[in-house]
Design an enzyme around this catalytic site. Sequence first.
Site, PDB file in Angstrom:
ATOM      1  N   ASN A  71       0.854  -1.218  -0.108  1.00  0.00           N
ATOM      2  CA  ASN A  71       0.138   0.003  -0.019  1.00  0.00           C
ATOM      3  C   ASN A  71       0.999   1.336  -0.105  1.00  0.00           C
ATOM      4  O   ASN A  71       1.762   1.210   0.562  1.00  0.00           O
ATOM      5  CB  ASN A  71      -0.979  -0.009   1.289  1.00  0.00           C
ATOM      6  CG  ASN A  71      -0.377   0.570   2.402  1.00  0.00           C
ATOM      7  OD1 ASN A  71      -0.443   1.941   2.504  1.00  0.00           O
ATOM      8  ND2 ASN A  71       0.202  -0.160   3.208  1.00  0.00           N
ATOM      9  N   CYS A 132       6.286   5.731   8.564  1.00  0.00           N
ATOM     10  CA  CYS A 132       5.736   5.249   7.359  1.00  0.00           C
ATOM     11  C   CYS A 132       6.673   5.453   6.246  1.00  0.00           C
ATOM     12  O   CYS A 132       7.279   6.538   6.075  1.00  0.00           O
ATOM     13  CB  CYS A 132       4.479   6.309   7.288  1.00  0.00           C
ATOM     14  SG  CYS A 132       3.531   5.902   5.925  1.00  0.00           S
ATOM     15  N   GLY A 246       1.875  -9.012  10.253  1.00  0.00           N
ATOM     16  CA  GLY A 246       1.313 -10.511   9.657  1.00  0.00           C
ATOM     17  C   GLY A 246       0.487 -11.142  10.474  1.00  0.00           C
ATOM     18  O   GLY A 246       0.355 -12.377  10.464  1.00  0.00           O
TER      19      GLY A 246
END
Length: 312
Positions: A71, A132, A246
């Site tokens: 993303n 980020c 995950g």
Amino acid sequence: MVEPDLSVRLGSLRLQNPVLTASGTFGYGQELAGLVNLHRLGAIVTKGISLTPRPGNPPPRVVETPCGMLNAIGLENCGLDAFCQEKLPFLRQVGTPVVANILGDRIEDYVALASRLDREPGLAAIEVNISCPNVKAGGVVFGTDPGMVLAVTRAVREATSLPLIVKLSPNVTDITAIAQAAVAGGADAVSLVNTLLGMAIDIHSRRPRLGNVVGGLSGPAIKPVALRLVWQTARAVTVPVIGIGGISCAEDAVEFLLAGATAVQVGTATLVNPRASTEVVAGLADYCRQHGLASIREIIGALILENLTVGK
């Protein structure tokens, strides 16, 4: 049968269980309230908040991979004022601890956010996003330099009395140095990992599949990497570690707890199954019953390394 105690502590913050939502995958809580029992969560971590609204990156912003997701949302969010006026009132009445994830382009942005949120009732903690990979300023630019991590954390620490969590990037050479810098700056806990930098190419158009060219890889693909980084970090710092990467089921969460995490965040799995986080909570209780554990805390850092050679 006595129910197992799932409660954990992140510094002064007590959680009824160690399962939090990961920022950016659960909106501001209200979006999933009709699908998820929010009262069952250890805490809700909000979508990242900046001083002013952000439109995010140009599309396409999400690409599915064989075992995860790529993303480049670009930290799209409603901004601080809208968060306080439109999102916080709902979160306050839920009763579940709320962790506000904050982001900025400059240290002054983080300070202004922390200072304002410190005065808002209904927040349990602040998570500082310095990791980020999908923005051109701030984000991981801060999170890859121990000196900058120290400076940002110290500045935010001085601006708020709320418990402070610093979210770390895996896109560094030595994550333990970054984590130690956050602790030196006053972090009460560290959360890791954010996404791994990656890309995807459309072989027919010969163009990148993301509008931002590169993006953050998350989901089951990164779990082994995240688990290793959590294990290394938990051995290097004295504050609680929150494992991310995950986690889609209780077994995944147990692995992170054994590696030394005190709590976990469920992220990409929520986008596939909105109830993934509460299912992890139920699964952890089942695990305790199966193994005769009175408390989930008994397995935190309980990885057995006896007779093994541990690499440095």
